[in-house]
Design a protein around this motif. Sequence first.
Motif, PDB file in Angstrom:
ATOM      1  N   GLY A   1      -3.079  -0.942  -3.814  1.00 23.21           N
ATOM      2  CA  GLY A   1      -3.315  -2.172  -4.544  1.00 23.21           C
ATOM      3  C   GLY A   1      -2.001  -2.790  -4.969  1.00 23.21           C
ATOM      4  O   GLY A   1      -0.963  -2.121  -4.995  1.00 23.21           O
ATOM      5  N   ALA A   2      -2.042  -4.061  -5.282  1.00 25.11           N
ATOM      6  CA  ALA A   2      -0.843  -4.773  -5.723  1.00 25.11           C
ATOM      7  C   ALA A   2      -1.220  -5.783  -6.796  1.00 25.11           C
ATOM      8  O   ALA A   2      -2.314  -6.349  -6.773  1.00 25.11           O
ATOM      9  CB  ALA A   2      -0.176  -5.482  -4.543  1.00 25.11           C
ATOM     10  N   PHE A   3      -0.292  -5.987  -7.718  1.00 24.47           N
ATOM     11  CA  PHE A   3      -0.445  -6.975  -8.771  1.00 24.47           C
ATOM     12  C   PHE A   3       0.660  -8.012  -8.617  1.00 24.47           C
ATOM     13  O   PHE A   3       1.814  -7.655  -8.356  1.00 24.47           O
ATOM     14  CB  PHE A   3      -0.365  -6.305 -10.144  1.00 24.47           C
ATOM     15  N   PHE A   4       0.302  -9.271  -8.774  1.00 23.98           N
ATOM     16  CA  PHE A   4       1.231 -10.376  -8.545  1.00 23.98           C
ATOM     17  C   PHE A   4       1.310 -11.288  -9.756  1.00 23.98           C
ATOM     18  O   PHE A   4       0.315 -11.512 -10.444  1.00 23.98           O
ATOM     19  CB  PHE A   4       0.743 -11.245  -7.374  1.00 23.98           C
ATOM     20  N   GLU A   5       2.495 -11.856  -9.953  1.00 27.55           N
ATOM     21  CA  GLU A   5       2.680 -12.976 -10.863  1.00 27.55           C
ATOM     22  C   GLU A   5       3.184 -14.125 -10.004  1.00 27.55           C
ATOM     23  O   GLU A   5       4.091 -13.934  -9.176  1.00 27.55           O
ATOM     24  CB  GLU A   5       3.700 -12.632 -11.947  1.00 27.55           C
ATOM     25  N   ILE A   6       2.612 -15.302 -10.203  1.00 30.05           N
ATOM     26  CA  ILE A   6       2.954 -16.468  -9.394  1.00 30.05           C
ATOM     27  C   ILE A   6       3.644 -17.504 -10.283  1.00 30.05           C
ATOM     28  O   ILE A   6       3.199 -17.769 -11.400  1.00 30.05           O
ATOM     29  CB  ILE A   6       1.680 -17.101  -8.776  1.00 30.05           C
ATOM     30  N   ARG A   7       4.740 -18.063  -9.769  1.00 29.32           N
ATOM     31  CA  ARG A   7       5.475 -19.094 -10.503  1.00 29.32           C
ATOM     32  C   ARG A   7       5.936 -20.158  -9.516  1.00 29.32           C
ATOM     33  O   ARG A   7       6.571 -19.836  -8.503  1.00 29.32           O
ATOM     34  CB  ARG A   7       6.673 -18.482 -11.232  1.00 29.32           C
ATOM     35  N   ASP A   8       5.621 -21.408  -9.786  1.00 24.29           N
ATOM     36  CA  ASP A   8       6.054 -22.532  -8.944  1.00 24.29           C
ATOM     37  C   ASP A   8       5.686 -22.322  -7.471  1.00 24.29           C
ATOM     38  O   ASP A   8       6.478 -22.613  -6.573  1.00 24.29           O
ATOM     39  CB  ASP A   8       7.568 -22.767  -9.083  1.00 24.29           C
ATOM     40  N   GLY A   9       4.505 -21.786  -7.226  1.00 28.99           N
ATOM     41  CA  GLY A   9       4.022 -21.621  -5.857  1.00 28.99           C
ATOM     42  C   GLY A   9       4.633 -20.459  -5.095  1.00 28.99           C
ATOM     43  O   GLY A   9       4.449 -20.349  -3.881  1.00 28.99           O
ATOM     44  N   LYS A  10       5.361 -19.590  -5.789  1.00 30.10           N
ATOM     45  CA  LYS A  10       6.014 -18.438  -5.155  1.00 30.10           C
ATOM     46  C   LYS A  10       5.608 -17.153  -5.866  1.00 30.10           C
ATOM     47  O   LYS A  10       5.245 -17.160  -7.041  1.00 30.10           O
ATOM     48  CB  LYS A  10       7.539 -18.565  -5.226  1.00 30.10           C
ATOM     49  N   VAL A  11       5.728 -16.048  -5.163  1.00 31.09           N
ATOM     50  CA  VAL A  11       5.505 -14.746  -5.767  1.00 31.09           C
ATOM     51  C   VAL A  11       6.726 -14.412  -6.613  1.00 31.09           C
ATOM     52  O   VAL A  11       7.835 -14.297  -6.097  1.00 31.09           O
ATOM     53  CB  VAL A  11       5.272 -13.658  -4.685  1.00 31.09           C
ATOM     54  N   ALA A  12       6.503 -14.285  -7.928  1.00 27.05           N
ATOM     55  CA  ALA A  12       7.604 -14.019  -8.852  1.00 27.05           C
ATOM     56  C   ALA A  12       7.690 -12.543  -9.235  1.00 27.05           C
ATOM     57  O   ALA A  12       8.735 -12.078  -9.675  1.00 27.05           O
ATOM     58  CB  ALA A  12       7.451 -14.866 -10.107  1.00 27.05           C
ATOM     59  N   ARG A  13       6.571 -11.815  -9.087  1.00 23.14           N
ATOM     60  CA  ARG A  13       6.557 -10.385  -9.369  1.00 23.14           C
ATOM     61  C   ARG A  13       5.492  -9.737  -8.519  1.00 23.14           C
ATOM     62  O   ARG A  13       4.410 -10.291  -8.341  1.00 23.14           O
ATOM     63  CB  ARG A  13       6.256 -10.107 -10.841  1.00 23.14           C
ATOM     64  N   ILE A  14       5.816  -8.580  -7.975  1.00 27.18           N
ATOM     65  CA  ILE A  14       4.832  -7.774  -7.262  1.00 27.18           C
ATOM     66  C   ILE A  14       5.025  -6.313  -7.644  1.00 27.18           C
ATOM     67  O   ILE A  14       6.148  -5.824  -7.696  1.00 27.18           O
ATOM     68  CB  ILE A  14       4.904  -7.943  -5.727  1.00 27.18           C
ATOM     69  N   SER A  15       3.908  -5.672  -7.938  1.00 25.24           N
ATOM     70  CA  SER A  15       3.888  -4.237  -8.235  1.00 25.24           C
ATOM     71  C   SER A  15       2.852  -3.611  -7.315  1.00 25.24           C
ATOM     72  O   SER A  15       1.677  -3.940  -7.408  1.00 25.24           O
ATOM     73  CB  SER A  15       3.487  -3.984  -9.691  1.00 25.24           C
ATOM     74  N   VAL A  16       3.286  -2.733  -6.418  1.00 24.90           N
ATOM     75  CA  VAL A  16       2.390  -2.078  -5.465  1.00 24.90           C
ATOM     76  C   VAL A  16       2.138  -0.652  -5.932  1.00 24.90           C
ATOM     77  O   VAL A  16       3.052   0.023  -6.405  1.00 24.90           O
ATOM     78  CB  VAL A  16       3.002  -2.075  -4.043  1.00 24.90           C
ATOM     79  N   HIS A  17       0.893  -0.210  -5.774  1.00 29.33           N
ATOM     80  CA  HIS A  17       0.529   1.136  -6.208  1.00 29.33           C
ATOM     81  C   HIS A  17      -0.329   1.825  -5.159  1.00 29.33           C
ATOM     82  O   HIS A  17      -1.206   1.198  -4.561  1.00 29.33           O
ATOM     83  CB  HIS A  17      -0.212   1.079  -7.545  1.00 29.33           C
ATOM     84  N   TYR A  18      -0.048   3.089  -4.919  1.00 33.51           N
ATOM     85  CA  TYR A  18      -0.845   3.922  -4.023  1.00 33.51           C
ATOM     86  C   TYR A  18      -0.726   5.362  -4.485  1.00 33.51           C
ATOM     87  O   TYR A  18       0.103   5.689  -5.330  1.00 33.51           O
ATOM     88  CB  TYR A  18      -0.386   3.772  -2.563  1.00 33.51           C
ATOM     89  N   ASN A  19      -1.548   6.231  -3.926  1.00 31.98           N
ATOM     90  CA  ASN A  19      -1.561   7.637  -4.297  1.00 31.98           C
ATOM     91  C   ASN A  19      -0.547   8.382  -3.435  1.00 31.98           C
ATOM     92  O   ASN A  19      -0.822   8.688  -2.271  1.00 31.98           O
ATOM     93  CB  ASN A  19      -2.977   8.197  -4.113  1.00 31.98           C
ATOM     94  N   LEU A  20       0.618   8.666  -3.992  1.00 32.82           N
ATOM     95  CA  LEU A  20       1.683   9.339  -3.247  1.00 32.82           C
ATOM     96  C   LEU A  20       1.240  10.716  -2.762  1.00 32.82           C
ATOM     97  O   LEU A  20       1.558  11.121  -1.637  1.00 32.82           O
ATOM     98  CB  LEU A  20       2.948   9.455  -4.094  1.00 32.82           C
ATOM     99  N   GLY A  21       0.495  11.443  -3.580  1.00 39.80           N
ATOM    100  CA  GLY A  21       0.013  12.759  -3.171  1.00 39.80           C
ATOM    101  C   GLY A  21      -0.869  12.685  -1.933  1.00 39.80           C
ATOM    102  O   GLY A  21      -0.787  13.553  -1.044  1.00 39.80           O
ATOM    103  N   ASP A  22      -1.701  11.654  -1.845  1.00 36.50           N
ATOM    104  CA  ASP A  22      -2.553  11.457  -0.663  1.00 36.50           C
ATOM    105  C   ASP A  22      -1.683  11.194   0.558  1.00 36.50           C
ATOM    106  O   ASP A  22      -1.889  11.764   1.630  1.00 36.50           O
ATOM    107  CB  ASP A  22      -3.512  10.291  -0.920  1.00 36.50           C
ATOM    108  N   TRP A  23      -0.660  10.338   0.411  1.00 42.92           N
ATOM    109  CA  TRP A  23       0.231  10.045   1.540  1.00 42.92           C
ATOM    110  C   TRP A  23       0.947  11.316   2.005  1.00 42.92           C
ATOM    111  O   TRP A  23       1.003  11.593   3.206  1.00 42.92           O
ATOM    112  CB  TRP A  23       1.247   8.966   1.151  1.00 42.92           C
TER     113      TRP A  23
END
Length: 144
Positions: free
Chosen positions: A112-134
């Motif tokens: 999953g990922a969380f985004f913050e948008i500013r002026d039509g651009k991606v200003a922040r992205i935080s990606v999360h996954y289960n490292l143990g599963d990988w």
Amino acid sequence: MTATTTEPLIREYYDAFNRGDRAGFLALLAEDVIHDVSQGEREIGRAAFARFLEHMDRCYRERIEDIVVMTTPDGRRAAAEFVVHGTYLATDPGVPPGTAPASGQRYILPAGAFFEIRDGKVARISVHYNLGDWIAQVNAGATP
């Protein structure tokens, strides 16, 4: 921004990633984009994100599928849930000790990922996954 403009932006973000269009992908980011690397450090700036992509392209081949995008009504924030279909191409020195070296192992990983948008651009992205599963998938698929 509104939810009706943010959802297409997030979808284009993943479409550009899947096409391997790194220039198009980076153009969707604010110059001072904040990237919270899953299991890692915070990086700031489009140049840092470009270096991250170069590293990822060296070590992994990934395709993002089954994307679901959710947005706030004002379009300032968004989230995406998806499945990463990947191949571990080259041993990543940043993976935890005990992880098998790369030998073309395939993995399928919910994320999953969380985004913050500013002026039509991606200003922040935080990606999360289960490292143990990988790690479990990579170790199970390693060639002796």
